[in-house]
Each structure stands twice: as structure tokens, then as C-alpha cells.
Design an enzyme around this catalytic site. Structure first.
Site, PDB file in Angstrom:
ATOM      1  N   ARG A  65       0.824  -1.211   0.000  1.00 38.26           N
ATOM      2  CA  ARG A  65       0.000   0.000   0.000  1.00 38.26           C
ATOM      3  C   ARG A  65       0.856   1.259   0.000  1.00 38.26           C
ATOM      4  O   ARG A  65       2.026   1.230   0.379  1.00 38.26           O
ATOM      5  CB  ARG A  65      -0.920   0.010   1.226  1.00 38.26           C
ATOM      6  CG  ARG A  65      -2.096  -0.926   1.065  1.00 38.26           C
ATOM      7  CD  ARG A  65      -2.936  -0.967   2.315  1.00 38.26           C
ATOM      8  NE  ARG A  65      -4.083  -1.832   2.097  1.00 38.26           N
ATOM      9  CZ  ARG A  65      -5.270  -1.403   1.696  1.00 38.26           C
ATOM     10  NH1 ARG A  65      -5.477  -0.125   1.505  1.00 38.26           N
ATOM     11  NH2 ARG A  65      -6.249  -2.264   1.498  1.00 38.26           N
TER      12      ARG A  65
ATOM     13  N   ALA B  68      -3.501  -2.418   5.624  1.00 35.62           N
ATOM     14  CA  ALA B  68      -4.920  -2.182   5.919  1.00 35.62           C
ATOM     15  C   ALA B  68      -5.746  -3.337   5.373  1.00 35.62           C
ATOM     16  O   ALA B  68      -6.948  -3.206   5.177  1.00 35.62           O
ATOM     17  CB  ALA B  68      -5.376  -0.858   5.332  1.00 35.62           C
ATOM     18  N   SER B  69      -5.094  -4.455   5.114  1.00 40.59           N
ATOM     19  CA  SER B  69      -5.699  -5.698   4.633  1.00 40.59           C
ATOM     20  C   SER B  69      -6.731  -5.444   3.527  1.00 40.59           C
ATOM     21  O   SER B  69      -6.376  -5.027   2.442  1.00 40.59           O
ATOM     22  CB  SER B  69      -6.274  -6.505   5.793  1.00 40.59           C
ATOM     23  OG  SER B  69      -7.229  -5.776   6.524  1.00 40.59           O
ATOM     24  N   HIS B  70      -8.011  -5.654   3.795  1.00 39.23           N
ATOM     25  CA  HIS B  70      -9.031  -5.617   2.751  1.00 39.23           C
ATOM     26  C   HIS B  70      -9.628  -4.233   2.495  1.00 39.23           C
ATOM     27  O   HIS B  70     -10.507  -4.092   1.647  1.00 39.23           O
ATOM     28  CB  HIS B  70     -10.180  -6.557   3.137  1.00 39.23           C
ATOM     29  CG  HIS B  70     -10.832  -6.154   4.426  1.00 39.23           C
ATOM     30  ND1 HIS B  70     -10.261  -6.444   5.648  1.00 39.23           N
ATOM     31  CD2 HIS B  70     -11.966  -5.474   4.682  1.00 39.23           C
ATOM     32  CE1 HIS B  70     -11.044  -5.954   6.608  1.00 39.23           C
ATOM     33  NE2 HIS B  70     -12.073  -5.365   6.052  1.00 39.23           N
TER      34      HIS B  70
END
Length: 200
Positions: A98, A148-150
């Protein structure tokens, strides 16, 4: 929140943020008088909850940025120092692809080092399970993964792991949250000094 309080919080952030890109975002908003956007960015602090932080990337106390990451890390460092029985605590840090994940990971490392916590920082992208493995494999006190994963692309996050390789659970979660909320001063150091002192 009243206009003066919003502007005060914005100016405090500008003074504390060392990253020029994030700082200039807020400086531009103050200069343009955009109180609606400033209000959203400063009406509260990004909450350090169970597991860590997650929020929209940007300048402000209610955003994910280098200052907010440093402050959270100081809270984690304070908790490690107070609660760990280890004489030489250590931490492992991983990050994903990210935006700003690598920069936030570096900020995390330098605050840990500034607090005398030996830090292992991955040099390239790693999946979260590898962070869990590394914490156990290296016998570290704690770990952090910047992800922030998903969540949507405009988000980033900061998850804290304990010495067992799992995300923080009671009593560590409440202890870290309390420390993060009460940070009064952030102690960091440069990359060069951290390496010279064998902390990174």
C-alpha cells in the site's frame, strides 16, 4: 468543534509532522480556509483500538501519516518497556504494497530504536504470516505489520503483534491502547545512528 480549536490542532500537527508532503497538505488547507476538510481531519484522533490503527492516508490527527504512526509506536514502545521482563526487548516490522507502507514501517523502526528496542525491519514486501513467523523465530518481544488488509486503496493501517506471533489480546491490547493515548513525547533517532548503535 469550533474554528479556533480546529486551527489550533492543525497548527500543532504542522509543527509535529516531519514529512513535508503530509505537512504541506494541512498547510494548504489552513491557507485556503477549508474548515470542512480540516474539521474532518482534526475533530478527533485516529483511534488506536484492539489490534492497532486503520484510517485514510493523509495529513491530520484523524488520518494515517508519519506523525500518527510515530505516536502509536511510542505508545507500543512505552508498553514494552513497562511490561516486558526481557532485558533487551526487540521488535520485527513488516509492510505491504500500500501507499506509504514502507515509509510508515521505517518511522516505526526509528521510534523503536530511539527507545532502545532492537528492531528487525524487512527490506521488501512481506505477507502478514511471515511477520508472525519472524516474531517467534527471532524471539522478539513484539511485531508490527503496516497494512490495511481488505480496506480500500486510500486506507493504510498498523497492526501490533506480541511475542507469541499473534495479534495483541488482553491484557496487552488495553495496556498498549492506554499508553498510545497518553504519549506526551516521541523519541526517535536517525537511520544512521540506529545502524551505528546496532539497533536496526
Amino acid at each position: 468543534m469550533e474554528k479556533q480549536n480546529i486551527l489550533l490542532r492543525a497548527r500543532q500537527y504542522i509543527a509535529a509532522e516531519t514529512n513535508p508532503a503530509f505537512r504541506s497538505e494541512v498547510e494548504d488547507l489552513v491557507a485556503s480556509g477549508d474548515l470542512e476538510e480540516l474539521g474532518d481531519r482534526f475533530y478527533t484522533d485516529l483511534v488506536f483500538g484492539t489490534g492497532g490503527l486503520r484510517g485514510v492516508i493523509g495529513g491530520g490527527s484523524n488520518r494515517m501519516n508519519p506523525y500518527v504512526v510515530r505516536r502509536a509506536t511510542q505508545g507500543v514502545a512505552n508498553y514494552i518497556r513497562k511490561s516486558s521482563s526481557r532485558e533487551n526487548p526487540s521488535a520485527v516490522i513488516a509492510f505491504d504494497s500500500r501507499r506509504f507502507s514502507d515509509a510508515f514501517a521505517k518511522e516505526t523502526a526509528l521510534v523503536f530504536c530511539g527507545n532502545g528496542i532492537k528492531t528487525y525491519l524487512f527490506t521488501a514486501l512481506r505477507p502478514t504470516p511471515e511477520l508472525s513467523f519472524a516474531v517467534r523465530h527471532l524471539g522478539a518481544t513484539a511485531g508490527v505489520v503496516v497494512t490495511a488488509s481488505h480496506n480500500p486503496a486510500e486506507y493504510n493501517g498498523y497492526k501490533v503483534y506480541w511475542s507469541d506471533g499473534g495479534q495483541i489480546v488482553p491484557p496487552h491490547d488495553a495496556g498498549i491502547i492506554a499508553e498510545a493515548r497518553s504519549v506526551a513525547e516521541i523519541t526517535g533517532m536517525s537511520m544512521e545512528e540506529a545502524r551505528e548503535r546496532g539497533l536496526l
